[in-house]
Design a protein around this motif. Sequence first.
Motif, short mmCIF file in Angstrom:
data_model
loop_
_atom_site.label_atom_id
_atom_site.label_comp_id
_atom_site.label_asym_id
_atom_site.label_seq_id
_atom_site.Cartn_x
_atom_site.Cartn_y
_atom_site.Cartn_z
N ARG A 8 0.69 -1.12 0.15
CA ARG A 8 -0.15 -0.15 0.02
C ARG A 8 0.82 1.22 -0.11
O ARG A 8 2.03 1.09 0.62
CB ARG A 8 -0.93 0.08 1.17
N GLY A 9 0.40 2.32 -0.45
CA GLY A 9 1.05 3.56 -0.16
C GLY A 9 1.90 3.99 -1.37
O GLY A 9 2.01 3.50 -2.32
N HIS A 10 2.44 5.33 -1.13
CA HIS A 10 3.11 5.91 -2.13
C HIS A 10 4.25 6.67 -1.38
O HIS A 10 4.58 7.74 -2.28
CB HIS A 10 2.12 6.73 -3.02
N LEU A 11 4.51 6.64 -0.41
CA LEU A 11 5.45 7.33 0.69
C LEU A 11 6.90 6.99 0.18
O LEU A 11 7.23 6.25 -0.59
CB LEU A 11 5.12 7.51 2.11
N GLY A 12 7.79 8.06 0.72
CA GLY A 12 9.34 7.76 0.38
C GLY A 12 9.81 8.27 -0.81
O GLY A 12 10.53 7.53 -1.60
N GLY A 13 9.43 9.48 -1.22
CA GLY A 13 9.77 10.22 -2.56
C GLY A 13 9.44 9.96 -3.80
O GLY A 13 9.92 9.96 -4.71
N VAL A 14 8.32 8.88 -3.49
CA VAL A 14 7.68 8.33 -4.88
C VAL A 14 7.04 9.73 -5.67
O VAL A 14 7.16 9.68 -6.99
CB VAL A 14 6.60 7.49 -4.55
N TYR A 15 6.31 10.59 -5.01
CA TYR A 15 5.77 11.64 -5.80
C TYR A 15 6.71 12.49 -6.42
O TYR A 15 6.47 12.75 -7.74
CB TYR A 15 5.04 12.67 -4.78
N GLU A 16 8.02 12.58 -6.05
CA GLU A 16 8.93 13.48 -6.67
C GLU A 16 9.20 12.65 -8.02
O GLU A 16 9.58 13.50 -9.04
CB GLU A 16 10.17 13.64 -5.71
N ARG A 17 9.43 11.43 -7.70
CA ARG A 17 9.98 10.67 -9.12
C ARG A 17 8.78 10.74 -10.06
O ARG A 17 9.21 10.99 -11.46
CB ARG A 17 10.31 9.08 -8.86
N LEU A 18 7.53 10.69 -9.84
CA LEU A 18 6.54 10.85 -10.57
C LEU A 18 6.49 12.16 -11.25
O LEU A 18 6.18 12.23 -12.60
CB LEU A 18 5.23 10.61 -9.77
N ILE A 19 6.59 13.10 -10.49
CA ILE A 19 6.57 14.53 -11.10
C ILE A 19 7.66 14.56 -12.31
O ILE A 19 7.51 15.04 -13.25
CB ILE A 19 6.93 15.63 -10.05
N GLU A 20 8.89 14.14 -12.14
CA GLU A 20 9.90 14.22 -12.94
C GLU A 20 9.62 13.35 -14.43
O GLU A 20 9.71 13.76 -15.54
CB GLU A 20 11.21 13.43 -12.39
N LEU A 21 9.05 12.28 -14.07
CA LEU A 21 8.47 11.36 -15.08
C LEU A 21 7.41 12.08 -15.96
O LEU A 21 7.35 11.97 -17.29
CB LEU A 21 8.15 10.06 -14.69
N CYS A 22 6.37 12.64 -15.16
CA CYS A 22 5.40 13.45 -16.14
C CYS A 22 5.89 14.52 -16.79
O CYS A 22 5.65 14.84 -18.05
CB CYS A 22 4.54 13.94 -14.93
N LEU A 23 6.98 15.33 -16.22
CA LEU A 23 7.44 16.52 -16.93
C LEU A 23 8.37 16.09 -18.12
O LEU A 23 8.67 17.03 -19.12
CB LEU A 23 8.24 17.32 -15.89
N SER A 24 8.92 15.22 -18.12
CA SER A 24 9.91 14.47 -19.06
C SER A 24 8.86 13.88 -20.24
O SER A 24 9.63 13.75 -21.35
CB SER A 24 11.03 13.58 -18.74
N GLY A 25 7.55 13.64 -20.01
CA GLY A 25 6.80 12.87 -21.18
C GLY A 25 6.98 11.71 -21.19
O GLY A 25 6.33 11.22 -21.88
N HIS A 26 7.41 11.05 -20.22
CA HIS A 26 7.54 9.42 -20.03
C HIS A 26 6.49 8.79 -19.41
O HIS A 26 6.25 7.59 -19.57
CB HIS A 26 8.86 9.09 -19.41
N LEU A 27 5.65 9.59 -18.78
CA LEU A 27 4.49 9.13 -17.95
C LEU A 27 3.08 10.02 -18.26
O LEU A 27 2.89 10.62 -17.27
CB LEU A 27 4.92 8.76 -16.47
#
Length: 373
Positions: A315-334
């Motif tokens: 469960r969950g999404h803690l531990g720096g996961v949001y930051e990784r997702l934001i970079e993936l979104c900004l780069s167009g990979h996700l």
Amino acid sequence: MIAESTTASLVLRATEAFPSNGSRQANLRYKHPHITIEDRGLRPLRPDHVRLQMLRVGVCGTDLHMTQRDEQGFLRCSAPAHIPAEGRVLGHEGIGRVIGVGADVGAFRVGDILAPESVLSCSVCRSCRSGCFNQCQKAVLLGMEQDGLFSTIADVPARSTVNISELGQTDQGLQMAACLEPAGVALLCGMNTRITPGDKVLIFGAGPIGLLCAIVARQVYGASSVAMVEPSPYRRQFAGRWADQAASSADELTTPAHGWDVVIEASGDLSNINRVFRQIAACGRVALLGRGGQPLTIDAVDHMITNAISVMGLRGHLGGVYERLIELCLSGHLPLDSIITTTLEGLDKLQIVLSQPDVVASTDCKIVVKLAD
């Protein structure tokens, strides 16, 4: 800026009840759910909190389960929940603009756009001190055990929010940001199941979580193929963009010659695992994400031992996961916004959706509600 004194909120009320056997050792459960939209007074802002004008909120399967009843009339949701007499404001996915900052908050300022995390960890228990924040022993679930985000204005702990202002500069970015919470579950799932390039992945459930697991498996971790099992024709067809195979049952799938490397159960029907267990490859990994309150049965224990198959709950999404997702979104990979099938406006539209929870699976995948610009 004029300070608001009230907020409109979508509130769930329910009746406390214990299981029919009368045992008070079991978790407290609830019956007779009823949803209303209410104007509530805002309390003074706590020193360690921020006040958000909510911009977008996402509808999760857990929100739907909080309004559904099982055969005995209990709320279908099996996740930890506390519904006080005054009701519980639902919602744990969303983003908002800061309109107030507590006296002890130095990291954010008015105008920032933040994404609250839904698992409010304590940071001091043994699990947190070991870096296992998602397994915090004193965790409080936003929108379940503490009032959530289905409000025009919401107060949340500053330390449990992430600044997504860079991503939130466009409407598309706001839509993607509204999906960060479920995407975090998917990214963490891929990480913990160690999906690697060439893996064959089987996912049960093509709802938002299952579909995001498929996208992440392909786009981030390099799975060579993804198969999905989904009974809803609408969701099954929608999943075709990301799945090599999409079927109504596992029996209709073509199993890889060496078996499935990773199996992800995101539907809540744990019997799915037993049905395909003998088709899991050596050193295969099984992740349980969907909550259904069912027991897990595995008949092929010898196959499990011989092939070193691991089964884990996540469960969950803690531990720096949001930051990784934001970079993936900004780069167009996700492209997180690709799972959104409907965008509604206003709490009144959200109330209609939650009043008809059984309809959603047949007509939608991910629903996002716009509350403000």
